[in-house]
Scaffold this motif. Structure first.
Motif, PDB file in Angstrom:
ATOM      1  N   ARG A  79      -3.440   2.786  -6.598  1.00 25.78           N
ATOM      2  CA  ARG A  79      -4.686   3.062  -5.882  1.00 25.78           C
ATOM      3  C   ARG A  79      -4.424   3.729  -4.528  1.00 25.78           C
ATOM      4  O   ARG A  79      -5.237   4.513  -4.061  1.00 25.78           O
ATOM      5  CB  ARG A  79      -5.469   1.757  -5.664  1.00 25.78           C
ATOM      6  CG  ARG A  79      -5.849   1.053  -6.964  1.00 25.78           C
ATOM      7  CD  ARG A  79      -6.499  -0.282  -6.697  1.00 25.78           C
ATOM      8  NE  ARG A  79      -6.828  -0.975  -7.933  1.00 25.78           N
ATOM      9  CZ  ARG A  79      -7.976  -0.857  -8.581  1.00 25.78           C
ATOM     10  NH1 ARG A  79      -8.919  -0.063  -8.087  1.00 25.78           N
ATOM     11  NH2 ARG A  79      -8.193  -1.515  -9.703  1.00 25.78           N
ATOM     12  N   ILE A  80      -3.293   3.373  -3.892  1.00 24.23           N
ATOM     13  CA  ILE A  80      -2.917   3.971  -2.612  1.00 24.23           C
ATOM     14  C   ILE A  80      -1.658   4.797  -2.850  1.00 24.23           C
ATOM     15  O   ILE A  80      -0.556   4.248  -2.933  1.00 24.23           O
ATOM     16  CB  ILE A  80      -2.664   2.898  -1.532  1.00 24.23           C
ATOM     17  CG1 ILE A  80      -3.875   1.989  -1.384  1.00 24.23           C
ATOM     18  CG2 ILE A  80      -2.326   3.556  -0.199  1.00 24.23           C
ATOM     19  CD1 ILE A  80      -3.654   0.844  -0.404  1.00 24.23           C
ATOM     20  N   GLN A  81      -1.816   6.086  -2.979  1.00 26.71           N
ATOM     21  CA  GLN A  81      -0.672   6.936  -3.289  1.00 26.71           C
ATOM     22  C   GLN A  81       0.276   7.082  -2.097  1.00 26.71           C
ATOM     23  O   GLN A  81       1.492   7.010  -2.236  1.00 26.71           O
ATOM     24  CB  GLN A  81      -1.155   8.326  -3.736  1.00 26.71           C
ATOM     25  CG  GLN A  81      -1.987   8.305  -5.006  1.00 26.71           C
ATOM     26  CD  GLN A  81      -1.204   7.807  -6.211  1.00 26.71           C
ATOM     27  OE1 GLN A  81      -0.026   8.106  -6.359  1.00 26.71           O
ATOM     28  NE2 GLN A  81      -1.872   7.039  -7.063  1.00 26.71           N
ATOM     29  N   GLU A  82      -0.312   7.286  -0.912  1.00 25.80           N
ATOM     30  CA  GLU A  82       0.495   7.519   0.281  1.00 25.80           C
ATOM     31  C   GLU A  82      -0.123   6.823   1.483  1.00 25.80           C
ATOM     32  O   GLU A  82      -1.332   6.604   1.544  1.00 25.80           O
ATOM     33  CB  GLU A  82       0.624   9.014   0.579  1.00 25.80           C
ATOM     34  CG  GLU A  82       1.467   9.797  -0.414  1.00 25.80           C
ATOM     35  CD  GLU A  82       1.664  11.229   0.037  1.00 25.80           C
ATOM     36  OE1 GLU A  82       0.983  11.663   0.999  1.00 25.80           O
ATOM     37  OE2 GLU A  82       2.502  11.932  -0.560  1.00 25.80           O
ATOM     38  N   VAL A  83       0.743   6.486   2.437  1.00 29.41           N
ATOM     39  CA  VAL A  83       0.312   5.969   3.737  1.00 29.41           C
ATOM     40  C   VAL A  83       1.049   6.768   4.806  1.00 29.41           C
ATOM     41  O   VAL A  83       2.280   6.737   4.872  1.00 29.41           O
ATOM     42  CB  VAL A  83       0.625   4.466   3.905  1.00 29.41           C
ATOM     43  CG1 VAL A  83       0.166   3.989   5.282  1.00 29.41           C
ATOM     44  CG2 VAL A  83      -0.033   3.654   2.805  1.00 29.41           C
ATOM     45  N   ASP A  84       0.291   7.531   5.594  1.00 31.39           N
ATOM     46  CA  ASP A  84       0.878   8.387   6.636  1.00 31.39           C
ATOM     47  C   ASP A  84       1.933   9.335   6.063  1.00 31.39           C
ATOM     48  O   ASP A  84       2.995   9.562   6.666  1.00 31.39           O
ATOM     49  CB  ASP A  84       1.498   7.534   7.748  1.00 31.39           C
ATOM     50  CG  ASP A  84       0.463   6.758   8.532  1.00 31.39           C
ATOM     51  OD1 ASP A  84      -0.695   7.209   8.588  1.00 31.39           O
ATOM     52  OD2 ASP A  84       0.802   5.687   9.078  1.00 31.39           O
ATOM     53  N   GLY A  85       1.659   9.862   4.882  1.00 32.13           N
ATOM     54  CA  GLY A  85       2.558  10.826   4.281  1.00 32.13           C
ATOM     55  C   GLY A  85       3.753  10.244   3.571  1.00 32.13           C
ATOM     56  O   GLY A  85       4.626  10.982   3.106  1.00 32.13           O
ATOM     57  N   VAL A  86       3.825   8.918   3.437  1.00 29.38           N
ATOM     58  CA  VAL A  86       4.937   8.238   2.769  1.00 29.38           C
ATOM     59  C   VAL A  86       4.387   7.519   1.546  1.00 29.38           C
ATOM     60  O   VAL A  86       3.323   6.893   1.621  1.00 29.38           O
ATOM     61  CB  VAL A  86       5.619   7.222   3.714  1.00 29.38           C
ATOM     62  CG1 VAL A  86       6.763   6.504   3.013  1.00 29.38           C
ATOM     63  CG2 VAL A  86       6.135   7.932   4.959  1.00 29.38           C
ATOM     64  N   SER A  87       5.088   7.610   0.416  1.00 33.99           N
ATOM     65  CA  SER A  87       4.631   6.917  -0.780  1.00 33.99           C
ATOM     66  C   SER A  87       4.517   5.424  -0.501  1.00 33.99           C
ATOM     67  O   SER A  87       5.290   4.864   0.291  1.00 33.99           O
ATOM     68  CB  SER A  87       5.603   7.150  -1.942  1.00 33.99           C
ATOM     69  OG  SER A  87       6.844   6.516  -1.702  1.00 33.99           O
TER      70      SER A  87
END
Length: 253
Positions: free
Chosen positions: A46-54
């Protein structure tokens, strides 16, 4: 400095790990692997990336910190509590061994064991996600300071505890919630302004944020502030332990 005394205490504590490899090494690795499998499947989809990081890579520093804190506090507290429990602490206190030498021996062993487990968790994570370390020197600095600081904290808990229930009170009921709510599995930027302000009261946030910055260059808190908080916690623990040994609090009675 009595290096033989330090060596004796250190090697005795390290030998305990070799006798409990399943509990000390295998169990944390399996638990961390389950975190990657469960969180990767349930949340990572559901959350692919956080701040550009997987997402899987994003939570890796938090998982390492979660394990490191638990291991260091547990080993540090049990290392000094068991001699109190069986009565051998009086032999240590009556021996020609200085306070600093006792602390270095017990805390050094606890920190070493915690860092070994943390390194194994980091190696395990590479099988699940792609990891990069942008600031390796800062990563090692955060890693070592955190291990030593919370081993000292665990050492204090071991002295304070009067029974096994008190010994497990902080590691089981206090540290895990603080770690889970300290940005281990999310960025506090995802929260509302009110809860972001509340999160800044959580000391674990600074540890996780600084450690994550050393990996990916992203942080919820300025890394210098995080480093300062870890250093401050280390100094506070040393001051309290100096008072404990000076007064004999729960050691000589």
């Amino acid at each position: 400095m009595n290096f033989e005394a330090i060596k004796a205490i250190y090697l005795f504590e390290m030998a305990r790990t070799r006798r409990t490899l399943l509990q000390s090494v295998v169990s944390p690795v399996i638990s961390t692997s389950l975190y990657f499998i469960v969180f990767g499947a349930a949340i990572g989809s559901r959350i692919q990336e956080v701040d550009g990081v997987s997402y899987g890579a994003f939570i890796t520093p938090g998982l390492i910190m979660l394990t490191l804190l638990g291991q260091c506090i547990g080993n540090g507290s049990f290392g000094i509590y068991f001699p109190k429990f069986v009565g051998t602490i009086y032999e240590i206190l009556s021996a020609p061994v200085a306070m600093s030498e006792i602390i270095i021996g017990f805390v050094g062993a606890a920190a070493t064991k915690g860092m070994i487990i943390g390194a194994i968790i980091l190696a395990t994570a590479t099988f699940f996600v792609d990891i990069r370390i942008e600031h390796p020197l800062m990563m090692v600095l955060f890693f070592v300071l955190t291990a030593v600081s919370f081993s000292l904290f665990g050492f204090m808990i071991g002295i304070w505890a009067k029974n096994f229930e008190q010994l497990n009170l902080v590691p089981m009921l206090v540290v895990p919630p603080l770690t889970f709510l300290g940005g281990s599995f999310y960025s506090i930027n995802m929260l509302s302004p009110f809860w972001q302000a509340v999160s800044h009261l959580n000391p674990v946030l600074y540890l996780v944020s600084g450690f994550r910055w050393s990996f990916y260059g992203i942080a919820d808190v300025n890394p210098l502030i995080s480093l300062g908080m870890v250093t401050l916690f280390l100094v506070v623990c040393l001051v309290i332990l100096h008072w404990i040994f000076k007064t004999g609090y729960r050691l000589k009675s």
